[in-house]
Design a protein around this motif. Structure first.
Motif, PDB file in Angstrom:
ATOM      1  N   ARG A  11       0.852  -1.185   0.000  1.00 52.91           N
ATOM      2  CA  ARG A  11       0.000   0.000   0.000  1.00 52.91           C
ATOM      3  C   ARG A  11       0.891   1.240   0.000  1.00 52.91           C
ATOM      4  N   SER A  12       0.763   2.008  -1.060  1.00 55.39           N
ATOM      5  CA  SER A  12       1.686   3.147  -1.192  1.00 55.39           C
ATOM      6  C   SER A  12       0.979   4.360  -1.769  1.00 55.39           C
ATOM      7  N   GLU A  13      -0.280   4.569  -1.366  1.00 53.80           N
ATOM      8  CA  GLU A  13      -1.012   5.720  -1.874  1.00 53.80           C
ATOM      9  C   GLU A  13      -0.278   7.010  -1.533  1.00 53.80           C
ATOM     10  N   MET A  14      -0.144   7.862  -2.535  1.00 52.31           N
ATOM     11  CA  MET A  14       0.465   9.195  -2.359  1.00 52.31           C
ATOM     12  C   MET A  14       1.927   9.105  -1.932  1.00 52.31           C
ATOM     13  N   MET A  15       2.610   8.012  -2.266  1.00 53.24           N
ATOM     14  CA  MET A  15       4.019   7.882  -1.919  1.00 53.24           C
ATOM     15  C   MET A  15       4.870   7.937  -3.180  1.00 53.24           C
ATOM     16  N   THR A  16       5.946   8.684  -3.096  1.00 53.08           N
ATOM     17  CA  THR A  16       6.903   8.686  -4.193  1.00 53.08           C
ATOM     18  C   THR A  16       7.783   7.442  -4.096  1.00 53.08           C
ATOM     19  N   CYS A  17       8.530   7.193  -5.144  1.00 47.20           N
ATOM     20  CA  CYS A  17       9.453   6.054  -5.117  1.00 47.20           C
ATOM     21  C   CYS A  17      10.464   6.209  -3.985  1.00 47.20           C
ATOM     22  N   GLU A  18      10.933   7.420  -3.767  1.00 45.94           N
ATOM     23  CA  GLU A  18      11.891   7.647  -2.692  1.00 45.94           C
ATOM     24  C   GLU A  18      11.258   7.371  -1.328  1.00 45.94           C
ATOM     25  N   ASP A  19       9.981   7.730  -1.172  1.00 47.38           N
ATOM     26  CA  ASP A  19       9.280   7.447   0.079  1.00 47.38           C
ATOM     27  C   ASP A  19       9.234   5.941   0.354  1.00 47.38           C
ATOM     28  N   VAL A  20       8.961   5.162  -0.703  1.00 49.44           N
ATOM     29  CA  VAL A  20       8.871   3.710  -0.541  1.00 49.44           C
ATOM     30  C   VAL A  20      10.231   3.135  -0.158  1.00 49.44           C
ATOM     31  N   VAL A  21      11.279   3.579  -0.835  1.00 49.88           N
ATOM     32  CA  VAL A  21      12.629   3.097  -0.517  1.00 49.88           C
ATOM     33  C   VAL A  21      12.983   3.450   0.926  1.00 49.88           C
ATOM     34  N   ALA A  22      12.603   4.638   1.345  1.00 45.35           N
ATOM     35  CA  ALA A  22      12.952   5.108   2.691  1.00 45.35           C
ATOM     36  C   ALA A  22      12.316   4.279   3.794  1.00 45.35           C
ATOM     37  N   THR A  23      11.212   3.575   3.496  1.00 43.51           N
ATOM     38  CA  THR A  23      10.602   2.736   4.537  1.00 43.51           C
ATOM     39  C   THR A  23      11.547   1.613   4.963  1.00 43.51           C
ATOM     40  N   GLY A  24      12.534   1.319   4.141  1.00 45.73           N
ATOM     41  CA  GLY A  24      13.531   0.331   4.525  1.00 45.73           C
ATOM     42  C   GLY A  24      14.389   0.767   5.691  1.00 45.73           C
ATOM     43  N   ARG A  25      14.362   2.033   6.013  1.00 49.39           N
ATOM     44  CA  ARG A  25      15.145   2.551   7.150  1.00 49.39           C
ATOM     45  C   ARG A  25      14.369   2.530   8.464  1.00 49.39           C
ATOM     46  N   TYR A  26      13.078   2.199   8.423  1.00 48.15           N
ATOM     47  CA  TYR A  26      12.255   2.265   9.630  1.00 48.15           C
ATOM     48  C   TYR A  26      12.769   1.416  10.790  1.00 48.15           C
ATOM     49  N   PRO A  27      13.382   0.254  10.539  1.00 45.88           N
ATOM     50  CA  PRO A  27      13.911  -0.501  11.691  1.00 45.88           C
ATOM     51  C   PRO A  27      14.986   0.255  12.469  1.00 45.88           C
ATOM     52  N   TYR A  28      15.511   1.337  11.884  1.00 48.04           N
ATOM     53  CA  TYR A  28      16.611   2.081  12.519  1.00 48.04           C
ATOM     54  C   TYR A  28      16.186   3.459  13.031  1.00 48.04           C
ATOM     55  N   THR A  29      14.961   3.911  12.697  1.00 44.04           N
ATOM     56  CA  THR A  29      14.612   5.305  12.964  1.00 44.04           C
ATOM     57  C   THR A  29      13.867   5.535  14.272  1.00 44.04           C
ATOM     58  N   GLY A  30      13.448   4.478  14.945  1.00 44.43           N
ATOM     59  CA  GLY A  30      12.663   4.682  16.158  1.00 44.43           C
ATOM     60  C   GLY A  30      11.186   4.827  15.825  1.00 44.43           C
ATOM     61  N   LYS A  31      10.370   5.006  16.844  1.00 43.49           N
ATOM     62  CA  LYS A  31       8.916   4.969  16.659  1.00 43.49           C
ATOM     63  C   LYS A  31       8.359   6.134  15.853  1.00 43.49           C
ATOM     64  N   PHE A  32       9.090   7.243  15.737  1.00 35.95           N
ATOM     65  CA  PHE A  32       8.581   8.387  14.992  1.00 35.95           C
ATOM     66  C   PHE A  32       8.934   8.318  13.505  1.00 35.95           C
ATOM     67  N   GLY A  33       9.815   7.433  13.125  1.00 34.63           N
ATOM     68  CA  GLY A  33      10.145   7.245  11.722  1.00 34.63           C
ATOM     69  C   GLY A  33      10.813   8.428  11.070  1.00 34.63           C
ATOM     70  N   ILE A  34      11.549   9.206  11.834  1.00 34.51           N
ATOM     71  CA  ILE A  34      12.218  10.384  11.279  1.00 34.51           C
ATOM     72  C   ILE A  34      13.597  10.001  10.767  1.00 34.51           C
ATOM     73  N   LEU A  35      13.860  10.287   9.505  1.00 35.77           N
ATOM     74  CA  LEU A  35      15.136   9.928   8.890  1.00 35.77           C
ATOM     75  C   LEU A  35      16.206  10.961   9.203  1.00 35.77           C
ATOM     76  N   SER A  36      17.362  10.487   9.583  1.00 34.89           N
ATOM     77  CA  SER A  36      18.504  11.366   9.787  1.00 34.89           C
ATOM     78  C   SER A  36      19.201  11.601   8.447  1.00 34.89           C
ATOM     79  N   GLU A  37      20.190  12.468   8.444  1.00 34.57           N
ATOM     80  CA  GLU A  37      20.968  12.693   7.223  1.00 34.57           C
ATOM     81  C   GLU A  37      21.678  11.410   6.804  1.00 34.57           C
ATOM     82  N   ALA A  38      22.147  10.652   7.801  1.00 31.62           N
ATOM     83  CA  ALA A  38      22.803   9.376   7.497  1.00 31.62           C
ATOM     84  C   ALA A  38      21.824   8.412   6.845  1.00 31.62           C
TER      85      ALA A  38
END
Length: 379
Positions: free
Chosen positions: A90-117
């Motif tokens: 399910r990826s309504e209103m998500m760009t390709c970059e948004d979808v790729v970025a979900t791969g970082r969620y195991p590392y971002t904590g409960k708020f899902g905020i991406l760092s520069e790294a």
């Protein structure tokens, strides 16, 4: 002793409590590629889903780095294992970059905020699968092949230790298939990434895999390195092939050979005859071919498609008896096609056959390297 990085113990998989495949014993070391092959519906996807935890095991256990997967927390497993299956996300209103970025969620904590790294890892993953130009496009509006590359980037972005892929090349063209397999191979070498995947492309499976699991019916029939799997006669057995042929040494698949007495004799060699063999097959014209050395590039195709193949053992002189046998088949045919414009020292027998065919008035084509010359009769 070889260290088993991933292994199963008497794993049984199935649906709704009904076993499909029992007692699955597999293992790979860190940095190895394991490929599952077998007929459609044999249970390859079921095995992958069971390893991923999407289906409950009906027996046995799965271990990663000597730890049972069911004992790991969700976040810990997400950092160790990435999954790329064929189900839509399910990826309504998500760009390709948004979808790729979900791969970082195991590392971002409960708020899902991406760092520069994190964003740097996302960008590197997109670049690795050549999809940077798609980053701002709507994920739901790109092609299936492009979506597959996005999902591969998402898995790479997760920086896992092991990745599970179910038919990852299904929607990729030849260019991206080769590029992706190259990426996988590089990651196994450089980052010790372990890979478990299913493939339909047997030629790719043979070339890239360290180990292969063969699923046949309701059991695992073979498990081992490609050299033990791709042996004469086994792949046709595994897939219950009744028409056509598969040549294990080259990964060559051919359609069923035309039936009947040969109408054409083909003088070929060094790979010059394969296109003519296939043209004749497409037209349903039975043919004979020779004299071919059994290590010649043309030999596997001729063996699969010709009614009669005149062959000689590698590095052995062609005997007078073999030449006479070839002349017999030239006599039986109404036409002779020569795909050669020159003959080497070891090919003088074929030079003699060409001269004989000319004397018989049967040569109407010397194919050479052109595809636009006169075709055989009826083609």
């Amino acid at each position: 002793m070889e260290k088993k990085y991933f292994y199963t113990e008497a794993m049984t998989v199935g649906y709704q409590g009904i076993p499909l495949i029992r007692d699955i014993q597999i293992h790979i070391s860190q940095g190895e590629i394991l490929t599952l092959i077998g007929p459609n519906g044999a249970g390859k996807s079921t095995i992958l889903k069971s390893i991923a935890g999407q289906l409950k095991l009906l027996g046995g256990a799965v271990y990663l780095d000597n730890r049972e997967l069911t004992k790991m927390s969700g976040s810990e497993l997400a950092q160790k294992m990435a999954v790329v299956f064929t189900e839509r996300i399910r990826s309504e209103m998500m760009t390709c970059e948004d979808v790729v970025a979900t791969g970082r969620y195991p590392y971002t904590g409960k708020f899902g905020i991406l760092s520069e790294a994190d964003r740097k890892v996302v960008a590197e993953a997109m670049e690795l699968v050549h999809m940077t130009e798609l980053r701002d496009q709507d994920f739901m509006k790109i092609s299936d092949g492009q979506r597959q590359r996005v999902m591969l980037a998402r898995a790479i972005c997760q920086e896992p230790e092991i990745i599970l892929l179910d038919e990852p090349t299904s929607y990729l063209d030849v260019k991206y298939k080769l590029e992706f397999m190259t990426i996988l191979q590089e990651m196994t070498r450089k980052k010790k990434l372990s890979v478990i995947m299913s493939l339909h492309e047997l030629d790719l499976a043979e070339r890239i895999s360290d180990r292969i699991l063969c699923v046949h019916g309701n059991y695992v029939e073979k498990f081992g390195p490609p050299e033990e799997i791709f042996v004469p006669g086994y792949i046709p057995h595994l897939f219950d092939m009744t028409v056509g042929s598969f040549e294990e040494g080259s990964g060559l698949m051919e359609l069923e050979a035309p039936q009947g007495a040969p109408a054409v004799f083909v003088i070929a060699g060094a790979g010059t005859g394969r296109s003519i063999f296939r043209q004749l097959q497409r037209k349903g014209i039975p043919f004979a071919a020779g004299i071919l050395y059994e290590n010649d590039l043309d030999y596997p195709t001729a063996k699969a498609l010709a009614v009669q193949v005149l062959s000689a053992e590698p590095f052995e002189a062609v005997s007078e008896e073999q030449i006479l046998a070839a002349r017999y088949w030239i006599d039986q045919c109404s036409e002779v096609i020569c795909c050669r414009d020159s003959f080497g020292v070891w090919d003088q027998a074929n030079a003699r056959l060409l001269e004989y065919a000319k004397q018989c008035g049967k040569v109407n084509l010397i194919a050479q390297s052109s595809t636009e010359r006169d075709r055989p009769k009826g083609m």
